[in-house]
Motif scaffolding. Structure first.
Motif, PDB file in Angstrom:
ATOM      1  N   VAL A 137     -15.486  14.234  28.481  1.00 41.80           N
ATOM      2  CA  VAL A 137     -15.162  13.687  29.801  1.00 41.80           C
ATOM      3  C   VAL A 137     -16.325  13.863  30.764  1.00 41.80           C
ATOM      4  CG1 VAL A 137     -13.724  14.042  31.853  1.00 41.80           C
ATOM      5  CG2 VAL A 137     -12.661  13.900  29.596  1.00 41.80           C
ATOM      6  N   ILE A 138     -16.863  15.085  30.843  1.00 47.16           N
ATOM      7  CA  ILE A 138     -17.954  15.352  31.786  1.00 47.16           C
ATOM      8  C   ILE A 138     -19.188  14.527  31.430  1.00 47.16           C
ATOM      9  CG2 ILE A 138     -19.525  17.118  32.676  1.00 47.16           C
ATOM     10  CD1 ILE A 138     -16.718  17.487  33.691  1.00 47.16           C
ATOM     11  N   GLY A 139     -19.533  14.472  30.134  1.00 45.21           N
ATOM     12  CA  GLY A 139     -20.702  13.691  29.716  1.00 45.21           C
ATOM     13  C   GLY A 139     -20.531  12.211  29.972  1.00 45.21           C
ATOM     14  N   TYR A 140     -19.330  11.688  29.691  1.00 41.71           N
ATOM     15  CA  TYR A 140     -19.073  10.255  29.890  1.00 41.71           C
ATOM     16  C   TYR A 140     -19.156   9.890  31.366  1.00 41.71           C
ATOM     17  CZ  TYR A 140     -16.621   5.771  29.740  1.00 41.71           C
ATOM     18  OH  TYR A 140     -16.277   4.450  29.875  1.00 41.71           O
ATOM     19  N   LYS A 141     -18.571  10.713  32.224  1.00 38.20           N
ATOM     20  CA  LYS A 141     -18.604  10.432  33.658  1.00 38.20           C
ATOM     21  C   LYS A 141     -20.009  10.581  34.233  1.00 38.20           C
ATOM     22  CE  LYS A 141     -14.230   9.530  34.047  1.00 38.20           C
ATOM     23  NZ  LYS A 141     -13.741   8.171  34.381  1.00 38.20           N
ATOM     24  N   ALA A 142     -20.865  11.338  33.522  1.00 38.09           N
ATOM     25  CA  ALA A 142     -22.258  11.475  33.962  1.00 38.09           C
ATOM     26  C   ALA A 142     -23.131  10.332  33.453  1.00 38.09           C
ATOM     27  CB  ALA A 142     -22.826  12.811  33.488  1.00 38.09           C
ATOM     28  N   GLY A 143     -22.550   9.428  32.650  1.00 41.98           N
ATOM     29  CA  GLY A 143     -23.287   8.258  32.193  1.00 41.98           C
ATOM     30  C   GLY A 143     -23.689   8.265  30.738  1.00 41.98           C
ATOM     31  N   LEU A 144     -23.325   9.309  29.998  1.00 44.08           N
ATOM     32  CA  LEU A 144     -23.675   9.358  28.580  1.00 44.08           C
ATOM     33  C   LEU A 144     -22.686   8.542  27.754  1.00 44.08           C
ATOM     34  CD1 LEU A 144     -24.542  13.143  28.062  1.00 44.08           C
ATOM     35  CD2 LEU A 144     -26.112  11.262  28.539  1.00 44.08           C
TER      36      LEU A 144
END
Length: 455
Positions: A137-144
């Motif tokens: 979740v954190i990585g996806y929301k950061a653009g990964l």
């Protein structure tokens, strides 16, 4: 392809009972045990884990009821700590990514255990799933996206799966009087905070397990009777506050107070079942695990879920649960005064994490350590979710937050790292390092009265 991945990762690795039974099977085969011993050891490991989970499910059911009447009866409104709700929302959009992140976590865990002195294999599948969820979740929301997303969450989670058991192990050795098993539960930072407080306040305090009672009250030395004495009012008081009309939806026509009473006794029954499963599981898994330790990861230690600590200090479990609950209620009332979100007490977390915190506090500080350390633990596990709320809301999660301190810490560290807030990351890591150093640094051996009975 996705169905195969989901089967291998979610249905196999994600089913902790199957995973642990499979590991026992591999361990026994590597030791070249007879076919009969392999079948017996594998089946008893599976049976022990399922009995433990049956006890946990009974406890979860009764605590869910208690949490509902507690919140309604006392008119509480705020954020709930519900990992499953966030995981459900995340899996709608990132199902395959979460599954692959979970797989990478497990692989990284094994590689680190094989190549470094940290020989811990994290076997609590559900906890690994929550770690994979927040990493994705954190990585996806950061653009990964794609491979960078999976590797970022997987590598960080794999490191956490080794480091957290390693940080807890010195205290676990004091609790169990052995080095055969480790703690695989992502609430370790909270336990270390408890242990640090206990080490400060508990010098000379006797163990929670050494209560000396008058003859008329010696029945309270029985773990389950003393637990019932504590839990019955814990259910009846919120039931009185909630009222018969509200409880009628659960009681199927039974008197509302009698229903609450029976739920409290069901809770005690669940603990009895849980302890029985833990004993059977450890008796079978630890010897079987030596096969893996000898061949794949020399000197490997299984890191298991927090209930494996409970039988070593059952009184401390109840003390930690009550003290953590009190601390979480105080935190719920105090932290909003400083502009933080109001976090409603999660009685499931308070029992499992709070009970384990009580065992940790008792190991380093006896009764005072369990009580005062448990209270601070309640404050800490209320503060961390409140700090995480703004970040989760910016990602679209409203009214809900994570509960496990290590999972929250992962979210905070990764989230602030992606925002280039390296000062927060550095300070947070320094905080954890100092707490672990203080707890595990040179200290006198535990007093004779603090040595707990083993299983």
């Amino acid at each position: 392809m996705n169905s195969v991945i989901n089967f291998l990762v979610k249905d196999l690795l994600g089913q902790a009972s199957i995973l642990i039974a499979f590991i026992a099977l591999v361990g026994l085969l590597l030791q070249k045990k007879s076919a009969g011993k392999v079948v017996e050891g594998t089946f008893k490991t599976l049976l022990g884990f399922l009995i433990m989970m049956a006890g946990i499910n009974i406890i979860v059911g009764t605590l869910t009821f208690l949490n509902t009447i507690f919140t309604h009866g006392f008119g509480m409104q705020g954020y709930i700590t519900d990992v499953a709700a966030i995981a459900g929302l995340a899996n709608r959009e990132l199902g395959s990514e979460v599954a692959l992140t979970l797989l990478v976590i497990f692989i990284v865990n094994i590689i680190i255990a094989r190549l470094t002195p940290f020989k811990y294999i994290f076997l609590t599948g559900q906890a690994l799933l929550w770690m994979a969820t927040i990493g994705a979740v954190i990585g996806y929301k950061a653009g990964l996206t794609g491979l960078p997303l999976i590797l970022t969450g997987g590598i960080f989670g794999g490191v956490m799966a080794v480091v957290m058991p390693a940080l807890a192990q010195p205290v676990v050795r004091r609790i169990t009087d052995s080095d055969d098993v480790a703690l695989g539960h992502f609430c370790t930072i909270g336990y270390l905070v408890t242990a640090a407080v206990a080490k400060v306040v508990g010098k000379g305090s006797r163990s929670t397990e050494d209560l000396k009672l008058p003859d008329n009250f010696k029945f309270l030395q029985d773990t389950y009777l003393s637990m019932a004495v504590v839990m019955v009012p814990m259910y009846l008081i919120p039931a009185l506050a909630a009222g018969p009309a509200f409880i009628a939806q659960y009681s199927s026509g039974m008197n509302y107070l009698m229903y609450a009473f029976m739920q409290s006794i069901q809770f005690v029954c669940g603990v009895f079942v849980l302890y029985s499963g833990v004993r059977l599981l450890l008796n079978e898994l630890v010897p079987a695990f030596r096969g893996i330790a000898m061949r794949i990861v020399p000197d490997a230690k299984p890191a298991l879920d927090c209930p494996v600590m409970f039988p070593y200090a059952p009184n401390a479990v109840i003390v930690g649960f009550l003290a953590t609950t009190l601390g979480s209620v105080v935190g719920m009332l105090v932290f909003p005064m400083f502009g933080l979100a109001m976090i409603l007490p999660g009685l499931l977390t308070n029992f499992f994490a709070g009970g384990t915190a009580g065992v940790f506090g008792n190991a380093l500080g006896g009764r005072r350590g369990a009580m005062i350390g448990g209270f601070v633990h309640g404050l800490f596990i209320t503060l961390l979710p409140a700090i995480l709320v703004p970040m989760l809301e910016s990602y679209g999660f409203t009214g809900v937050t994570f509960s496990d301190s290590d999972v929250i810490s992962t979210g905070l560290v990764l989230g602030h790292a992606f925002q280039n807030n390296w000062l927060f990351v550095a300070l947070f890591i320094v905080f954890i390092t100092l707490i672990a150093w203080f707890v595990n640094g040179k200290s006198p051996k535990p007093h004779e009265e603090n040595i707990h009975e083993t299983l």
